[in-house]
Design an enzyme around this catalytic site. Structure first.
Site, mmCIF file in Angstrom:
data_model
loop_
_atom_site.group_PDB
_atom_site.id
_atom_site.type_symbol
_atom_site.label_atom_id
_atom_site.label_comp_id
_atom_site.label_asym_id
_atom_site.label_seq_id
_atom_site.Cartn_x
_atom_site.Cartn_y
_atom_site.Cartn_z
ATOM 1 N N GLY A 9 0.801 -1.217 0.000
ATOM 2 C CA GLY A 9 0.000 0.000 0.000
ATOM 3 C C GLY A 9 0.834 1.268 0.000
ATOM 4 N N ASN A 10 2.014 1.225 0.630
ATOM 5 C CA ASN A 10 2.813 2.446 0.712
ATOM 6 C C ASN A 10 3.411 2.848 -0.632
ATOM 7 O OD1 ASN A 10 4.633 0.148 0.899
ATOM 8 N ND2 ASN A 10 6.213 1.688 1.180
ATOM 9 N N LYS A 122 -11.369 -8.912 10.022
ATOM 10 C CA LYS A 122 -10.617 -7.903 9.275
ATOM 11 C C LYS A 122 -11.348 -6.561 9.423
ATOM 12 C CE LYS A 122 -7.884 -6.181 6.012
ATOM 13 N NZ LYS A 122 -6.454 -5.954 6.260
ATOM 14 N N LYS A 207 -3.956 -9.379 -0.073
ATOM 15 C CA LYS A 207 -3.245 -9.156 -1.327
ATOM 16 C C LYS A 207 -2.045 -10.078 -1.493
ATOM 17 C CE LYS A 207 -0.501 -5.738 -0.734
ATOM 18 N NZ LYS A 207 0.856 -6.299 -0.580
ATOM 19 N N LYS A 265 2.727 -11.554 4.821
ATOM 20 C CA LYS A 265 3.802 -11.631 3.824
ATOM 21 C C LYS A 265 4.666 -12.872 4.054
ATOM 22 C CE LYS A 265 4.182 -6.669 3.001
ATOM 23 N NZ LYS A 265 2.755 -6.705 2.732
#
Lengths: 303, 303
Positions: A9-10, A122, A207, A265
């Site tokens: 996102g960053n 979430k 994601k 991740k």
């Protein structure tokens, strides 16, 4: 090599920045500059997050009460269009004019029987006072959980089972196109139980998990997750903290790495390495060439 | 045959309907039912309008003043995602599960020297009192024109020069995929003058003109424009009005057909027929099989 790069996102919006189109475009330009050198030698597939963008669309929708706010699948599709466009255009501006590009809308399938549906956790959207949360729960059927002193909507985050457009993505790669796809974890969909009719699912798909599935299905040689930390750390936040340069999937499967923002991740990297035998890499976007070379960030291999 | 079908706005939203996701999905389902029988025998490329959808996004954005409203290229990209998703999913539900689909984000190029920029006249967005219009003109650099007693923003509607993603679209067709693309006339872009840097353009590209260009560049055998009128009429609105079943491009090039909502469709059909020698057809979506067969609507041929 065929490389799947998942942009955090960053890469699209830095923490605290107003979410204007100009800011997002400027950030995407920086990301494009980091990725462009890779396109000459490698097949590139780019996925990306969409959390703040979906959040803004939901807030804008709520601010205009004449039309009911759109569900998460439709908002996700809108962000795949918007973010895909910015990436395609900015990266296209840096590559030879004959380099083909395609942003392919991507739906992912989730399982209605996924255990995540039994315990949605979430957080999405803004925080509310309890009274307002109760009203929205009654009106829209949303589920709320306490987040500090306030209340916030929660949805399930089931695992992705399938990327529907995998064949078109593969065909385009074979023709040498840079493909942008599976944004925001893909548009969440599921089959209406007992039918073959696909419909939107009111969930959020992680994601990195979706990008891992994408990389596996494409037989990618390398799966890179670009974020704002330069790798996975042991003892993160303690005086003894130390970056891991290279680890086996077994070494990272422990609970130490499951929590926090790095957890998904690490999970996605372990899953990819174990199932394919290929390397996954986690680190900053600025280091993406080093992540590909294996000289920067954290590499995860099967073992 | 390779067929490009341009879906009119009414395929997505009927006049006066609230623009909810449910309404749009239900309308897309009807459109999908009309088009599905064609997919067995033909290569299908589907484009679509996006006017009301961009309008809603702009209204929602304006209702949430914390973030500046997004420009037309970004809003267009969002609608290509949303509408493309609905079409892909609903049509996919009606076709064999192994039929490949791809929604390809599409940018079109416009010429900064297009004469349309000297005289913007495409109305977009809501009407304003003069005072508010003056304020917005000063604040955002928008151009306003009088629309009845009120004022409304106008933007240029230049001709599309190029569909950037034409190669990926062609490749996917060769693999048998149904391709959805060039929604809303494509995301409007232009090169920053004197550079090779592509950027968004604050314009509206006519969907039928862009679809005509798409059909020509794809060497399509047939170009169908599906709308809510069953063809082109001579003496429209007069007692003598009569539908034209078949006409040559020369017969339709006169000024009688240039005005009104049918004008751009007739222009796009004439352009396609003249440049390719293939047939263009205009009529209702419900008649789409007849439009393909040449038994319904208005056929336009070179001559």
């Amino acid at each position: 090599m065929r490389i799947v790069i998942a942009l955090g996102g960053n890469a699209l919006l830095r923490r605290g920045q107003p979410m204007t189109a100009d800011n997002q475009r400027a950030n995407v330009r920086v990301a494009a500059e980091a990725m462009a050198p890779l396109a000459a030698d490698h097949e590139l597939v780019i996925s990306h997050g969409n959390g703040p963008q979906v959040g803004l669309l939901a807030l804008q929708g709520a601010a205009y009460p004449a039309v009911e706010t759109y569900p998460l699948d439709v908002l996700g599709a809108q962000t795949e269009g918007m973010i895909g466009y910015l990436i395609e255009q900015e990266l296209g501006n840096l590559l030879p004019s004959d380099k083909p590009f395609a942003t392919v809308l991507t739906m992912v399938e989730v399982d209605p029987d996924d255990p995540a549906f039994a315990n949605p956790e979430k957080f999405i959207g803004p925080v509310y006072e309890q009274e307002e949360a109760d009203r929205l729960a009654a009106e829209k059927g949303w589920v709320f959980k306490q987040d500090g002193a306030k209340w916030r909507r929660v949805v399930a985050s089931p695992l992705p089972r399938r990327v529907f457009e995998i064949r078109p993505i593969r065909w385009l790669l074979e023709y040498g196109a840079v493909v942008i796809c599976t944004g925001g974890g893909g548009i969440p969909t599921m089959y209406r139980p007992g039918t073959h009719m696909l419909e939107g699912a009111e969930v959020v798909v992680d994601k990195d998990r979706a990008s891992s599935l994408l990389a596996r299905d494409l037989d990618a040689d390398l799966f890179v997750m670009a974020t704002d930390v330069d790798g996975v750390y042991r003892d993160w936040g303690k005086p003894s903290q130390q970056r891991i340069d290279r680890a086996t999937s077994t070494e990272l499967s422990g609970s130490e790495f499951a929590a926090g923002s790095m957890g998904p991740k690490v999970g996605a990297a372990v899953e990819y390495a174990e199932r394919t035998g290929h390397r996954a890499a986690i680190g900053t976007l600025a280091d993406v060439e080093g992540l590909v070379a294996g000289t920067h960030g954290t590499s995860v291999v099967r073992g």
